[in-house]
Design a protein around this motif. Structure first.
Motif, PDB file in Angstrom:
ATOM      1  N   GLY A 188     -36.519 -28.565 -53.046  1.00 28.96           N
ATOM      2  CA  GLY A 188     -36.275 -27.446 -53.939  1.00 28.96           C
ATOM      3  C   GLY A 188     -37.531 -26.950 -54.626  1.00 28.96           C
ATOM      4  O   GLY A 188     -37.497 -25.977 -55.362  1.00 28.96           O
ATOM      5  N   TYR A 189     -38.671 -27.607 -54.371  1.00 33.95           N
ATOM      6  CA  TYR A 189     -39.962 -27.202 -54.925  1.00 33.95           C
ATOM      7  C   TYR A 189     -40.839 -26.628 -53.818  1.00 33.95           C
ATOM      8  O   TYR A 189     -40.982 -27.254 -52.763  1.00 33.95           O
ATOM      9  CB  TYR A 189     -40.688 -28.389 -55.557  1.00 33.95           C
ATOM     10  CG  TYR A 189     -40.009 -28.909 -56.793  1.00 33.95           C
ATOM     11  CD1 TYR A 189     -40.263 -28.345 -58.039  1.00 33.95           C
ATOM     12  CD2 TYR A 189     -39.107 -29.962 -56.711  1.00 33.95           C
ATOM     13  CE1 TYR A 189     -39.625 -28.816 -59.178  1.00 33.95           C
ATOM     14  CE2 TYR A 189     -38.475 -30.441 -57.838  1.00 33.95           C
ATOM     15  CZ  TYR A 189     -38.731 -29.859 -59.069  1.00 33.95           C
ATOM     16  OH  TYR A 189     -38.099 -30.321 -60.192  1.00 33.95           O
ATOM     17  N   TYR A 190     -41.418 -25.475 -54.040  1.00 34.11           N
ATOM     18  CA  TYR A 190     -42.309 -24.861 -53.053  1.00 34.11           C
ATOM     19  C   TYR A 190     -43.686 -25.499 -53.221  1.00 34.11           C
ATOM     20  O   TYR A 190     -44.511 -25.057 -54.009  1.00 34.11           O
ATOM     21  CB  TYR A 190     -42.388 -23.347 -53.253  1.00 34.11           C
ATOM     22  CG  TYR A 190     -42.840 -22.616 -52.018  1.00 34.11           C
ATOM     23  CD1 TYR A 190     -41.920 -21.922 -51.247  1.00 34.11           C
ATOM     24  CD2 TYR A 190     -44.158 -22.616 -51.618  1.00 34.11           C
ATOM     25  CE1 TYR A 190     -42.306 -21.244 -50.109  1.00 34.11           C
ATOM     26  CE2 TYR A 190     -44.558 -21.949 -50.476  1.00 34.11           C
ATOM     27  CZ  TYR A 190     -43.631 -21.265 -49.730  1.00 34.11           C
ATOM     28  OH  TYR A 190     -44.030 -20.598 -48.580  1.00 34.11           O
ATOM     29  N   ASP A 191     -43.908 -26.570 -52.481  1.00 32.51           N
ATOM     30  CA  ASP A 191     -45.141 -27.336 -52.596  1.00 32.51           C
ATOM     31  C   ASP A 191     -46.003 -27.147 -51.350  1.00 32.51           C
ATOM     32  O   ASP A 191     -45.717 -26.290 -50.509  1.00 32.51           O
ATOM     33  CB  ASP A 191     -44.812 -28.813 -52.813  1.00 32.51           C
ATOM     34  CG  ASP A 191     -43.949 -29.391 -51.701  1.00 32.51           C
ATOM     35  OD1 ASP A 191     -43.669 -28.682 -50.706  1.00 32.51           O
ATOM     36  OD2 ASP A 191     -43.545 -30.557 -51.826  1.00 32.51           O
ATOM     37  N   ALA A 192     -47.071 -27.935 -51.227  1.00 31.42           N
ATOM     38  CA  ALA A 192     -47.989 -27.823 -50.088  1.00 31.42           C
ATOM     39  C   ALA A 192     -47.275 -28.101 -48.766  1.00 31.42           C
ATOM     40  O   ALA A 192     -47.569 -27.464 -47.749  1.00 31.42           O
ATOM     41  CB  ALA A 192     -49.162 -28.780 -50.274  1.00 31.42           C
ATOM     42  N   GLY A 193     -46.336 -29.041 -48.753  1.00 33.68           N
ATOM     43  CA  GLY A 193     -45.591 -29.334 -47.524  1.00 33.68           C
ATOM     44  C   GLY A 193     -44.738 -28.160 -47.081  1.00 33.68           C
ATOM     45  O   GLY A 193     -44.641 -27.865 -45.889  1.00 33.68           O
ATOM     46  N   THR A 194     -44.153 -27.474 -48.029  1.00 34.61           N
ATOM     47  CA  THR A 194     -43.363 -26.281 -47.711  1.00 34.61           C
ATOM     48  C   THR A 194     -44.277 -25.184 -47.188  1.00 34.61           C
ATOM     49  O   THR A 194     -43.956 -24.506 -46.210  1.00 34.61           O
ATOM     50  CB  THR A 194     -42.594 -25.798 -48.953  1.00 34.61           C
ATOM     51  OG1 THR A 194     -41.784 -26.876 -49.435  1.00 34.61           O
ATOM     52  CG2 THR A 194     -41.718 -24.599 -48.634  1.00 34.61           C
ATOM     53  N   SER A 195     -45.418 -25.022 -47.820  1.00 34.71           N
ATOM     54  CA  SER A 195     -46.383 -24.015 -47.383  1.00 34.71           C
ATOM     55  C   SER A 195     -46.832 -24.273 -45.942  1.00 34.71           C
ATOM     56  O   SER A 195     -46.916 -23.339 -45.131  1.00 34.71           O
ATOM     57  CB  SER A 195     -47.590 -24.015 -48.322  1.00 34.71           C
ATOM     58  OG  SER A 195     -48.517 -23.038 -47.938  1.00 34.71           O
ATOM     59  N   ARG A 224     -43.177 -22.573 -57.159  1.00 32.74           N
ATOM     60  CA  ARG A 224     -41.841 -22.030 -57.384  1.00 32.74           C
ATOM     61  C   ARG A 224     -40.778 -23.069 -57.033  1.00 32.74           C
ATOM     62  O   ARG A 224     -40.993 -23.927 -56.180  1.00 32.74           O
ATOM     63  CB  ARG A 224     -41.673 -20.778 -56.517  1.00 32.74           C
ATOM     64  CG  ARG A 224     -40.450 -19.996 -56.863  1.00 32.74           C
ATOM     65  CD  ARG A 224     -40.444 -18.677 -56.167  1.00 32.74           C
ATOM     66  NE  ARG A 224     -39.108 -18.120 -56.348  1.00 32.74           N
ATOM     67  CZ  ARG A 224     -38.718 -17.006 -55.841  1.00 32.74           C
ATOM     68  NH1 ARG A 224     -39.524 -16.292 -55.109  1.00 32.74           N
ATOM     69  NH2 ARG A 224     -37.497 -16.574 -56.046  1.00 32.74           N
ATOM     70  N   ARG A 225     -39.638 -22.972 -57.667  1.00 37.53           N
ATOM     71  CA  ARG A 225     -38.552 -23.907 -57.363  1.00 37.53           C
ATOM     72  C   ARG A 225     -37.219 -23.208 -57.557  1.00 37.53           C
ATOM     73  O   ARG A 225     -37.137 -22.154 -58.187  1.00 37.53           O
ATOM     74  CB  ARG A 225     -38.633 -25.140 -58.244  1.00 37.53           C
ATOM     75  CG  ARG A 225     -38.444 -24.836 -59.709  1.00 37.53           C
ATOM     76  CD  ARG A 225     -38.556 -26.083 -60.527  1.00 37.53           C
ATOM     77  NE  ARG A 225     -38.529 -25.733 -61.931  1.00 37.53           N
ATOM     78  CZ  ARG A 225     -38.902 -26.501 -62.887  1.00 37.53           C
ATOM     79  NH1 ARG A 225     -39.351 -27.697 -62.621  1.00 37.53           N
ATOM     80  NH2 ARG A 225     -38.844 -26.109 -64.130  1.00 37.53           N
ATOM     81  N   GLY A 226     -36.176 -23.784 -56.973  1.00 37.22           N
ATOM     82  CA  GLY A 226     -34.856 -23.222 -57.145  1.00 37.22           C
ATOM     83  C   GLY A 226     -34.037 -23.244 -55.875  1.00 37.22           C
ATOM     84  O   GLY A 226     -34.444 -23.777 -54.843  1.00 37.22           O
ATOM     85  N   LEU A 247     -32.827 -23.593 -49.995  1.00 34.65           N
ATOM     86  CA  LEU A 247     -32.197 -23.029 -48.795  1.00 34.65           C
ATOM     87  C   LEU A 247     -33.230 -22.746 -47.714  1.00 34.65           C
ATOM     88  O   LEU A 247     -32.977 -22.964 -46.523  1.00 34.65           O
ATOM     89  CB  LEU A 247     -31.417 -21.763 -49.147  1.00 34.65           C
ATOM     90  CG  LEU A 247     -30.177 -21.991 -50.014  1.00 34.65           C
ATOM     91  CD1 LEU A 247     -29.560 -20.657 -50.437  1.00 34.65           C
ATOM     92  CD2 LEU A 247     -29.159 -22.857 -49.286  1.00 34.65           C
ATOM     93  N   LEU A 248     -34.403 -22.260 -48.114  1.00 33.97           N
ATOM     94  CA  LEU A 248     -35.498 -22.044 -47.158  1.00 33.97           C
ATOM     95  C   LEU A 248     -35.889 -23.369 -46.513  1.00 33.97           C
ATOM     96  O   LEU A 248     -36.008 -23.455 -45.281  1.00 33.97           O
ATOM     97  CB  LEU A 248     -36.699 -21.407 -47.857  1.00 33.97           C
ATOM     98  CG  LEU A 248     -37.973 -21.291 -47.014  1.00 33.97           C
ATOM     99  CD1 LEU A 248     -37.793 -20.258 -45.913  1.00 33.97           C
ATOM    100  CD2 LEU A 248     -39.161 -20.933 -47.902  1.00 33.97           C
TER     101      LEU A 248
END
Length: 128
Positions: A25-32, A2-4, A9-10
């Motif tokens: 802005g991309y929900y990638d493995a690092g964000t997870s 997901r992105r946006g 903001l998260l």
């Protein structure tokens, strides 16, 4: 994948709370991984999904990993019960990661702060 704006903001909120996260802005493995660390710190289920509770807390600046030794200067703390590793500058989290103490036979380096003068005692031990 997901992105946006909501993901951006998260990520910015997690970064301000000290969690190690890419701000793209991309929900990638690092964000997870950052979401897992956040969830561990806050006693939530250990998954990489940013639930409505996560999206509610992060923008308010809630849910940071609080150090046990806030007067220790620049230091590292590991919370065995929550399996979270934090690098701190005094009481401020600089980078917080989700981690694991490993299998029972895995050698682990253990460090503990012994005084507020930044002295540390480290020893090698086996996790039981």
């Amino acid at each position: 994948g997901r992105r946006g704006t909501d993901v951006l903001l998260l990520q910015r909120g997690l970064d301000l709370l000290g969690f190690a996260v890419p701000v793209t802005g991309y929900y990638d493995a690092g964000t997870s991984r950052a979401v897992i660390a956040f969830r561990k710190v806050n006693g939530m289920e250990r998954i990489g999904y940013a639930s409505p509770a996560v999206f509610s807390m992060v923008p308010k600046g809630e849910g940071a990993f609080r150090p046990r030794f806030p007067d220790a200067g620049y230091h590292v703390e590991y919370d065995w019960s929550r399996q979270v590793l934090g690098f701190f500058r005094g009481a401020k989290p600089v980078n917080v990661y989700h981690s694991s103490s490993g299998a029972p036979a895995t050698p682990t380096i253990v460090c503990r702060v012994v005084s507020s003068s930044r002295a540390a005692s480290c020893r090698r031990q086996r996790v039981k």
